[in-house]
Design an enzyme around this catalytic site. Sequence first.
Site, PDB file in Angstrom:
ATOM      1  N   HIS A  54       7.050  -9.649 -64.934  1.00  0.00           N
ATOM      2  CA  HIS A  54       5.591  -9.739 -65.034  1.00  0.00           C
ATOM      3  C   HIS A  54       5.093  -8.600 -65.923  1.00  0.00           C
ATOM      4  O   HIS A  54       5.763  -7.571 -66.069  1.00  0.00           O
ATOM      5  CB  HIS A  54       4.962  -9.630 -63.648  1.00  0.00           C
ATOM      6  N   GLU A  56       2.819  -6.334 -65.511  1.00  0.00           N
ATOM      7  CA  GLU A  56       2.669  -5.041 -64.840  1.00  0.00           C
ATOM      8  C   GLU A  56       4.025  -4.366 -64.628  1.00  0.00           C
ATOM      9  O   GLU A  56       4.146  -3.157 -64.837  1.00  0.00           O
ATOM     10  CB  GLU A  56       1.968  -5.215 -63.481  1.00  0.00           C
ATOM     11  N   CYS A  84      -0.050  -9.704 -58.610  1.00  0.00           N
ATOM     12  CA  CYS A  84       0.532 -10.449 -57.492  1.00  0.00           C
ATOM     13  C   CYS A  84       1.057  -9.426 -56.479  1.00  0.00           C
ATOM     14  O   CYS A  84       1.093  -8.222 -56.765  1.00  0.00           O
ATOM     15  CB  CYS A  84       1.652 -11.361 -57.995  1.00  0.00           C
ATOM     16  N   CYS A  87       3.751  -7.125 -57.953  1.00  0.00           N
ATOM     17  CA  CYS A  87       3.210  -6.151 -58.909  1.00  0.00           C
ATOM     18  C   CYS A  87       2.366  -5.093 -58.213  1.00  0.00           C
ATOM     19  O   CYS A  87       2.451  -3.909 -58.554  1.00  0.00           O
ATOM     20  CB  CYS A  87       2.429  -6.868 -60.006  1.00  0.00           C
TER      21      CYS A  87
END
Length: 158
Positions: A54, A56, A84, A87
């Site tokens: 992801h 992040e 999420c 993250c």
Amino acid sequence: MAGLSKSYMRLALKEAAKNFKSLAGGPFGACIVKGSKILAIERNRVLSSDATAHAEINAIRLASQKLKTFDLSGCVIYSTTEPCPMCFSAIHWARINKVIYGTAIADARSIGFNELSIKSAKMKALGKSKVKIIPAFLRKECLALLNAWGTLEKRVVY
């Protein structure tokens, strides 16, 4: 909003937009800064890497490499979409002081992404995290990016 930088969020948006051409991941970008120094600008690379890639997480990895430490105290992360749970946990564990995001998890879910509907504020409360959360920053621009992804013929959601 005082103390927030539109330019850092726009860097995250610009990075996320690169996936419209490469299709390496979804329409998600992140930028980590410390003071006025940009440490990392990353995008989602799930489709070309793995499920943890992801924006992040990629940005945290890069910033940690640059600073040669896991401890990103004093840093701020700008994310085009609400982190999420994975993250947000990484942001907490990296000791990032503040997360600023544009669209909500529900927005990503609305175009088909398989997001867990656990908001960052709930994660913060449950984990007694000290991370400051600022939602809906440049929301219209971030939502436009997300909605544009939703109209792509070759888009992939995961």
